[in-house]
Design an enzyme around this catalytic site. Sequence first.
Site, short mmCIF file in Angstrom:
data_model
loop_
_atom_site.label_atom_id
_atom_site.label_comp_id
_atom_site.label_asym_id
_atom_site.label_seq_id
_atom_site.Cartn_x
_atom_site.Cartn_y
_atom_site.Cartn_z
N ASN A 1 -5.10 12.57 0.72
CA ASN A 1 -4.22 11.68 1.48
C ASN A 1 -5.10 10.92 2.47
O ASN A 1 -6.33 11.11 2.51
CB ASN A 1 -3.13 12.48 2.20
N LYS A 2 -4.49 10.07 3.27
CA LYS A 2 -5.23 9.23 4.21
C LYS A 2 -6.24 10.01 5.02
O LYS A 2 -5.97 11.15 5.44
CB LYS A 2 -4.21 8.55 5.13
N ARG B 1 -7.64 -0.13 -6.70
CA ARG B 1 -7.86 0.99 -5.77
C ARG B 1 -8.01 2.28 -6.60
O ARG B 1 -7.19 2.52 -7.50
CB ARG B 1 -6.70 1.11 -4.78
N ASP C 1 -1.88 10.91 -2.08
CA ASP C 1 -2.28 9.88 -3.04
C ASP C 1 -2.62 10.46 -4.41
O ASP C 1 -2.48 9.79 -5.43
CB ASP C 1 -3.48 9.09 -2.51
N ARG D 1 0.85 -1.19 0.00
CA ARG D 1 0.00 0.00 0.00
C ARG D 1 0.89 1.23 0.00
O ARG D 1 2.10 1.15 0.10
CB ARG D 1 -1.01 0.00 1.15
N GLY D 2 0.22 2.42 -0.12
CA GLY D 2 0.98 3.66 -0.29
C GLY D 2 1.08 3.93 -1.79
O GLY D 2 1.41 3.01 -2.56
O1 MRU Z 1 -4.56 3.24 2.27
P1 MRU Z 1 -3.07 3.43 2.17
O2 MRU Z 1 -2.32 2.85 3.32
O3 MRU Z 1 -2.54 2.98 0.84
O4 MRU Z 1 -2.88 5.02 2.24
C1 MRU Z 1 -1.58 5.53 2.12
C2 MRU Z 1 -1.51 7.00 2.27
O5 MRU Z 1 -2.49 7.69 2.44
C3 MRU Z 1 -0.14 7.61 2.11
O6 MRU Z 1 -0.01 8.73 2.93
C4 MRU Z 1 0.05 8.03 0.64
O7 MRU Z 1 -0.23 6.97 -0.21
C5 MRU Z 1 1.43 8.52 0.38
S1 MRU Z 1 2.62 7.22 0.43
C6 MRU Z 1 4.12 7.85 0.02
#
Ligand code: MRU
Length: 360
Positions: free
Chosen positions: A262-263, A92, A252, A49-50
């Site tokens: 972002n998250k 996703r 993201d 993820r990320g």
């Molecule tokens: O749901 P996730 O764990 O994939 O979400 C990740 C994030 O929100 C990160 O902050 C984002 O992808 C940046 S990663 C360099």
Amino acid sequence: MSNFQTLVWRKTSRTLRLLDQRRLPNKESFLDCGTLQEVADAIKTLAVRGAPAIGVAAAYGVVIGVQEEIALNRPLTKAGFDRIIDALAATRPTAVNLFWALERMKKTGAAGLENGLSDAGLRDQLLRDQLLRDQLLQEADLIFAEDERDHHLLGEHGARLVPEKARILTHCNAGALACADYGTALGVIRAAHNAGKEIQVFADETRPLLQGSRLTAWELLQDKIPVTLICDNMAAHCMSKGMIDLVIVGADRIAANGDSANKIGTYSVALAAKAHNLPFYIAAPTSTIDFSLANGSQIPIEERDPDEVRFFGRKRTAPAAVKVYNPAFDVTPARLITGIITEKGVYEPDRLAQIESKYP
Ligand code: MRU
């Protein structure tokens, strides 16, 4: 370099080895993906993820999908290739790095597929497909290498903004676990730490899936970077007590006007930072900028399984019948963002267009 490897392409078996992030911090185990379905499932279920890491994993997923066709002696058609791309694109919706990487793989694939062999024998077609697979692998390796290079550059640019002894708040995990290596927000933090700035990190735990407590805390401890874990609802309190000097998070997808997804929870952190006059930085490679979207309202926001909210880890903490809303991301408006740290330098959100005109 960090002390672990998030994704590794295994040449001999032609498989993608992932550090299984669903099991961290309790278990360091690996997931070997040898089929397209396995890569797609790993992305969907957050084994990997990320935003940048999802893009790299998907690029190798395309190679694996083509390899599967070759193993079945099935000559690759444009429709078959598109099906591979579509399966990965459906995993996703928010992180644009996924679509950016797939677009690169699509271009490489299209060039190879143009060598039409409709009247050639099966053997010639399979030889062409092996060549195509090798070209796709080269492109995936390049995406991986660029990710490593860009995040080191981004880290150097960002570290200049970090004062000595700074106390930095971060949300979710934007580290080496979220990229091929090094990280974006945590890349800046690594670079500042390596420059001897004696920084300290405050990591939000990041409900519901705890990327902050499970992953960021684990990752920073691996590198011996001082970290204090807090619950999400403690961030504003820490700011009010003068315990935080600046905020750095990842992204993201960034719209052309600088609005950044972002998250979930990042927006509240940005509001709290504004209220306390603290700098709020987004750290992201330019591959996270989606210039086709004028503003953040157009960014698709993933909604995930309600049980992620009804449960805390494996324990149910809400009535099974309760209605749940579970958006995985939120959008922080550009006006709350002090700067966007990229591999090409640091930009105020309303100056992002300079990147597009300078590096089309
Ligand atoms: O749901 P996730 O764990 O994939 O979400 C990740 C994030 O929100 C990160 O902050 C984002 O992808 C940046 S990663 C360099």
